[in-house]
Write a protein that holds these residues in place. Structure first.
Motif, short mmCIF file in Angstrom:
data_model
loop_
_atom_site.label_atom_id
_atom_site.label_comp_id
_atom_site.label_asym_id
_atom_site.label_seq_id
_atom_site.Cartn_x
_atom_site.Cartn_y
_atom_site.Cartn_z
N UNK A 150 -9.79 9.99 -11.31
CA UNK A 150 -9.08 9.90 -10.04
C UNK A 150 -9.70 8.88 -9.09
N UNK A 151 -11.01 8.67 -9.19
CA UNK A 151 -11.67 7.76 -8.25
C UNK A 151 -11.12 6.33 -8.29
N UNK A 152 -10.97 5.72 -9.48
CA UNK A 152 -10.38 4.37 -9.48
C UNK A 152 -8.94 4.35 -8.98
N UNK A 153 -8.20 5.42 -9.26
CA UNK A 153 -6.81 5.50 -8.80
C UNK A 153 -6.75 5.58 -7.28
N UNK A 154 -7.62 6.37 -6.69
CA UNK A 154 -7.66 6.48 -5.23
C UNK A 154 -8.10 5.16 -4.60
N UNK A 155 -9.05 4.49 -5.24
CA UNK A 155 -9.49 3.18 -4.74
C UNK A 155 -8.32 2.19 -4.78
N UNK A 156 -7.55 2.22 -5.85
CA UNK A 156 -6.38 1.33 -5.97
C UNK A 156 -5.36 1.66 -4.90
N UNK A 157 -5.14 2.95 -4.65
CA UNK A 157 -4.15 3.36 -3.65
C UNK A 157 -4.57 2.90 -2.25
N UNK B 204 0.82 -1.20 0.00
CA UNK B 204 0.00 0.00 0.00
C UNK B 204 0.86 1.27 0.00
N UNK B 205 1.95 1.24 0.70
CA UNK B 205 2.83 2.41 0.75
C UNK B 205 3.35 2.76 -0.64
N UNK B 206 3.75 1.76 -1.40
CA UNK B 206 4.24 1.99 -2.76
C UNK B 206 3.12 2.48 -3.66
N UNK B 207 1.94 1.88 -3.51
CA UNK B 207 0.79 2.32 -4.32
C UNK B 207 0.45 3.77 -4.03
N UNK B 208 0.52 4.18 -2.76
CA UNK B 208 0.22 5.57 -2.41
C UNK B 208 1.24 6.53 -3.00
N UNK B 209 2.50 6.17 -2.99
CA UNK B 209 3.54 7.02 -3.56
C UNK B 209 3.34 7.18 -5.06
N UNK C 75 0.61 6.54 -6.76
CA UNK C 75 -0.68 7.17 -6.98
C UNK C 75 -0.65 8.67 -6.77
N UNK C 76 0.11 9.14 -5.80
CA UNK C 76 0.21 10.58 -5.55
C UNK C 76 0.80 11.29 -6.76
N UNK C 77 1.86 10.72 -7.33
CA UNK C 77 2.45 11.32 -8.52
C UNK C 77 1.49 11.27 -9.70
N UNK C 78 0.78 10.14 -9.86
CA UNK C 78 -0.18 10.03 -10.95
C UNK C 78 -1.34 11.00 -10.79
N UNK C 79 -1.80 11.19 -9.54
CA UNK C 79 -2.88 12.15 -9.31
C UNK C 79 -2.46 13.57 -9.65
N UNK C 80 -1.30 13.97 -9.19
CA UNK C 80 -0.81 15.32 -9.49
C UNK C 80 -0.65 15.50 -11.00
N UNK C 81 -0.08 14.50 -11.65
CA UNK C 81 0.09 14.58 -13.10
C UNK C 81 -1.23 14.65 -13.84
N UNK C 82 -2.21 13.85 -13.40
CA UNK C 82 -3.51 13.87 -14.08
C UNK C 82 -4.23 15.19 -13.85
N UNK C 83 -4.09 15.79 -12.68
CA UNK C 83 -4.73 17.08 -12.43
C UNK C 83 -4.08 18.17 -13.29
N UNK C 84 -2.77 18.12 -13.44
CA UNK C 84 -2.08 19.09 -14.30
C UNK C 84 -2.55 18.93 -15.75
N UNK C 85 -2.59 17.68 -16.23
CA UNK C 85 -3.04 17.45 -17.60
C UNK C 85 -4.50 17.88 -17.79
N UNK C 86 -5.34 17.59 -16.80
CA UNK C 86 -6.75 17.97 -16.89
C UNK C 86 -6.89 19.49 -16.94
N UNK C 87 -6.12 20.21 -16.13
CA UNK C 87 -6.23 21.66 -16.13
C UNK C 87 -5.75 22.26 -17.45
#
Length: 77
Positions: free
Chosen positions: A59-66, A6-11, A13-25
């Motif tokens: 982001x929802x499936x990514x957060x669920x995976x994390x 889980x710790x690795x998934x959270x790390x 996932x955090x980078x993927x979330x930030x990247x996806x928010x930047x791309x979305x914006x």
């Protein structure tokens, strides 16, 4: 394939979330700049609601995976 904890998934996932928010914006800004000028305010409000909340769908499936708990290994008894 090694199991990811889980710790690795959270790390990751955090980078993927930030990247996806930047791309979305960037995408939402590009679409906004392509809109014709003089649109009614309600249309723009609708656009901004969709653009502001749209990042949550991927982001929802990514957060669920994390948040998925680590698999427990069966004990040898």
């Amino acid at each position: 394939m090694p199991h990811m904890n889980q710790r690795s998934r959270k790390l990751i996932g955090a980078f993927l979330l930030v990247g996806s928010i930047i791309l979305w914006s960037i995408l939402a800004t590009w679409i906004y700049l392509m809109l014709p000028t003089g649109l009614p305010g309600l249309v723009l409000i609708g656009f901004f609601i969709i653009a502001g909340m749209g990042w949550m769908l991927p982001a929802m499936p990514l957060i669920k995976w994390m948040a998925k708990p680590d698999a427990t290994l069966p004990e040898n008894r």
